[in-house]
Design a protein around this motif. Structure first.
Motif, PDB file in Angstrom:
ATOM      1  N   THR A   6     -16.296 -13.842   3.899  1.00 32.18           N
ATOM      2  CA  THR A   6     -15.074 -13.051   3.912  1.00 32.18           C
ATOM      3  C   THR A   6     -14.399 -13.250   5.262  1.00 32.18           C
ATOM      4  O   THR A   6     -15.054 -13.149   6.304  1.00 32.18           O
ATOM      5  CB  THR A   6     -15.379 -11.556   3.678  1.00 32.18           C
ATOM      6  OG1 THR A   6     -16.129 -11.416   2.460  1.00 32.18           O
ATOM      7  CG2 THR A   6     -14.101 -10.741   3.593  1.00 32.18           C
ATOM      8  N   THR A   8     -10.630 -12.693   7.603  1.00 30.41           N
ATOM      9  CA  THR A   8      -9.252 -12.252   7.767  1.00 30.41           C
ATOM     10  C   THR A   8      -8.398 -13.511   7.792  1.00 30.41           C
ATOM     11  O   THR A   8      -8.782 -14.508   8.417  1.00 30.41           O
ATOM     12  CB  THR A   8      -9.080 -11.482   9.094  1.00 30.41           C
ATOM     13  OG1 THR A   8     -10.021 -10.406   9.149  1.00 30.41           O
ATOM     14  CG2 THR A   8      -7.665 -10.945   9.232  1.00 30.41           C
ATOM     15  N   GLU A   9      -7.263 -13.492   7.101  1.00 27.92           N
ATOM     16  CA  GLU A   9      -6.408 -14.676   7.095  1.00 27.92           C
ATOM     17  C   GLU A   9      -6.088 -15.088   8.528  1.00 27.92           C
ATOM     18  O   GLU A   9      -5.869 -14.253   9.403  1.00 27.92           O
ATOM     19  CB  GLU A   9      -5.137 -14.451   6.282  1.00 27.92           C
ATOM     20  CG  GLU A   9      -4.188 -13.432   6.849  1.00 27.92           C
ATOM     21  CD  GLU A   9      -2.967 -13.204   5.969  1.00 27.92           C
ATOM     22  OE1 GLU A   9      -2.704 -14.003   5.059  1.00 27.92           O
ATOM     23  OE2 GLU A   9      -2.277 -12.196   6.210  1.00 27.92           O
ATOM     24  N   LEU A  51      -8.724 -12.274   3.318  1.00 29.76           N
ATOM     25  CA  LEU A  51      -8.010 -11.004   3.206  1.00 29.76           C
ATOM     26  C   LEU A  51      -6.820 -10.955   4.157  1.00 29.76           C
ATOM     27  O   LEU A  51      -6.881 -11.511   5.261  1.00 29.76           O
ATOM     28  CB  LEU A  51      -8.955  -9.846   3.519  1.00 29.76           C
ATOM     29  CG  LEU A  51     -10.191  -9.752   2.615  1.00 29.76           C
ATOM     30  CD1 LEU A  51     -11.126  -8.657   3.109  1.00 29.76           C
ATOM     31  CD2 LEU A  51      -9.780  -9.496   1.176  1.00 29.76           C
ATOM     32  N   ARG A  53      -4.284  -9.646   6.997  1.00 29.97           N
ATOM     33  CA  ARG A  53      -4.590  -9.036   8.297  1.00 29.97           C
ATOM     34  C   ARG A  53      -4.611  -7.510   8.243  1.00 29.97           C
ATOM     35  O   ARG A  53      -5.341  -6.878   9.009  1.00 29.97           O
ATOM     36  CB  ARG A  53      -3.600  -9.506   9.353  1.00 29.97           C
ATOM     37  CG  ARG A  53      -3.839 -10.944   9.756  1.00 29.97           C
ATOM     38  CD  ARG A  53      -3.062 -11.293  11.023  1.00 29.97           C
ATOM     39  NE  ARG A  53      -3.479 -12.587  11.513  1.00 29.97           N
ATOM     40  CZ  ARG A  53      -4.469 -12.783  12.384  1.00 29.97           C
ATOM     41  NH1 ARG A  53      -5.137 -11.761  12.840  1.00 29.97           N
ATOM     42  NH2 ARG A  53      -4.793 -13.988  12.777  1.00 29.97           N
ATOM     43  N   ASP A  54      -3.844  -6.916   7.341  1.00 25.34           N
ATOM     44  CA  ASP A  54      -3.820  -5.454   7.285  1.00 25.34           C
ATOM     45  C   ASP A  54      -4.932  -4.879   6.402  1.00 25.34           C
ATOM     46  O   ASP A  54      -4.950  -3.687   6.127  1.00 25.34           O
ATOM     47  CB  ASP A  54      -2.442  -4.955   6.835  1.00 25.34           C
ATOM     48  CG  ASP A  54      -2.088  -5.364   5.424  1.00 25.34           C
ATOM     49  OD1 ASP A  54      -2.820  -6.166   4.808  1.00 25.34           O
ATOM     50  OD2 ASP A  54      -1.047  -4.881   4.920  1.00 25.34           O
ATOM     51  N   THR A  56      -8.429  -5.735   7.039  1.00 28.87           N
ATOM     52  CA  THR A  56      -9.727  -5.832   7.711  1.00 28.87           C
ATOM     53  C   THR A  56      -9.713  -4.937   8.946  1.00 28.87           C
ATOM     54  O   THR A  56      -8.725  -4.898   9.691  1.00 28.87           O
ATOM     55  CB  THR A  56     -10.073  -7.285   8.092  1.00 28.87           C
ATOM     56  OG1 THR A  56      -9.064  -7.840   8.921  1.00 28.87           O
ATOM     57  CG2 THR A  56     -10.226  -8.137   6.831  1.00 28.87           C
ATOM     58  N   ASN A  62      -7.106  -2.158  12.545  1.00 28.24           N
ATOM     59  CA  ASN A  62      -6.998  -3.554  12.111  1.00 28.24           C
ATOM     60  C   ASN A  62      -7.532  -4.496  13.172  1.00 28.24           C
ATOM     61  O   ASN A  62      -7.372  -4.267  14.367  1.00 28.24           O
ATOM     62  CB  ASN A  62      -5.540  -3.928  11.827  1.00 28.24           C
ATOM     63  CG  ASN A  62      -5.056  -3.375  10.521  1.00 28.24           C
ATOM     64  OD1 ASN A  62      -4.197  -2.523  10.514  1.00 28.24           O
ATOM     65  ND2 ASN A  62      -5.597  -3.850   9.427  1.00 28.24           N
ATOM     66  N   ALA A  64      -9.159  -8.968  13.336  1.00 24.34           N
ATOM     67  CA  ALA A  64      -9.482 -10.204  12.620  1.00 24.34           C
ATOM     68  C   ALA A  64     -10.990 -10.421  12.687  1.00 24.34           C
ATOM     69  O   ALA A  64     -11.560 -10.498  13.781  1.00 24.34           O
ATOM     70  CB  ALA A  64      -8.747 -11.388  13.238  1.00 24.34           C
ATOM     71  N   GLN A 102     -11.837 -17.589  17.318  1.00 22.26           N
ATOM     72  CA  GLN A 102     -12.440 -16.368  16.788  1.00 22.26           C
ATOM     73  C   GLN A 102     -13.600 -15.948  17.694  1.00 22.26           C
ATOM     74  O   GLN A 102     -14.569 -16.689  17.861  1.00 22.26           O
ATOM     75  CB  GLN A 102     -12.940 -16.579  15.352  1.00 22.26           C
ATOM     76  CG  GLN A 102     -13.568 -15.364  14.718  1.00 22.26           C
ATOM     77  CD  GLN A 102     -12.595 -14.206  14.533  1.00 22.26           C
ATOM     78  OE1 GLN A 102     -11.391 -14.375  14.581  1.00 22.26           O
ATOM     79  NE2 GLN A 102     -13.122 -13.022  14.332  1.00 22.26           N
ATOM     80  N   HIS A 106     -16.872 -10.943  16.834  1.00 22.33           N
ATOM     81  CA  HIS A 106     -16.162 -10.512  15.633  1.00 22.33           C
ATOM     82  C   HIS A 106     -16.547 -11.382  14.429  1.00 22.33           C
ATOM     83  O   HIS A 106     -15.784 -11.509  13.471  1.00 22.33           O
ATOM     84  CB  HIS A 106     -14.649 -10.535  15.840  1.00 22.33           C
ATOM     85  CG  HIS A 106     -14.185  -9.520  16.837  1.00 22.33           C
ATOM     86  ND1 HIS A 106     -12.927  -9.539  17.358  1.00 22.33           N
ATOM     87  CD2 HIS A 106     -14.808  -8.451  17.409  1.00 22.33           C
ATOM     88  CE1 HIS A 106     -12.790  -8.542  18.213  1.00 22.33           C
ATOM     89  NE2 HIS A 106     -13.927  -7.870  18.256  1.00 22.33           N
TER      90      HIS A 106
END
Length: 138
Positions: A6, A8-9, A51, A53-54, A56, A62, A64, A102, A106
């Motif tokens: 999973t 975050t876009e 998913l 950004r809003d 996760t 919010n 990432a 990233q 996270h």
């Protein structure tokens, strides 16, 4: 043994999700001493969720993130050395594929273990011993 990835876009460049799944699968096999075991490889499945950004959150806000989650029989990812090696490698895979953007803090890796006998392998419910016997066939 399903892997759920999973993201975050924007965490990974579009199109690298397949590469992430392949590398994470290879790492799982390697850390279990099963590289080249086609029976095991054939029973590793994956699905990817990207998913917005809003959608996760961390601490209710919010952010990432990336989540690598396995659902496996209780003998998989059970040894501490395997956990440490695999979790570190899976984290590095996501970090590297993100271009180093990233943050590792996270990227979350976890495992959910099934009860013995509560596993479908090769189309039938099997105990841990029955699964190991299948994997031993290579």
């Amino acid at each position: 043994m399903p892997l759920t990835l999973t993201l975050t876009e924007g965490v990974l460049p579009l199109g690298t999700e397949k590469l992430a799944v392949a590398q994470i699968t290879d790492a799982f096999l390697k850390h279990h001493g099963l590289t080249g075991n086609e029976t095991m490889r054939a029973n590793i499945t994956a699905n990817v969720h990207v998913l917005p950004r809003d959608a996760t959150f961390s601490g209710g806000r919010n952010f990432a993130g990336a989540w690598v989650e396995w659902k496996v029989p209780s003998f998989a990812l059970a040894e501490r050395k395997v956990q440490q090696g695999f979790f570190a490698e899976a984290t590095s895979i996501i970090h590297d594929l993100s271009g180093g953007v990233q943050p590792k803090e996270h990227i979350y890796v976890n495992v959910v273990h099934a009860v013995d006998g509560g596993w479908n392998f090769n189309g039938q419910a099997m105990t841990n011993g029955e699964i190991v016997a299948e994997i031993t066939k290579g």
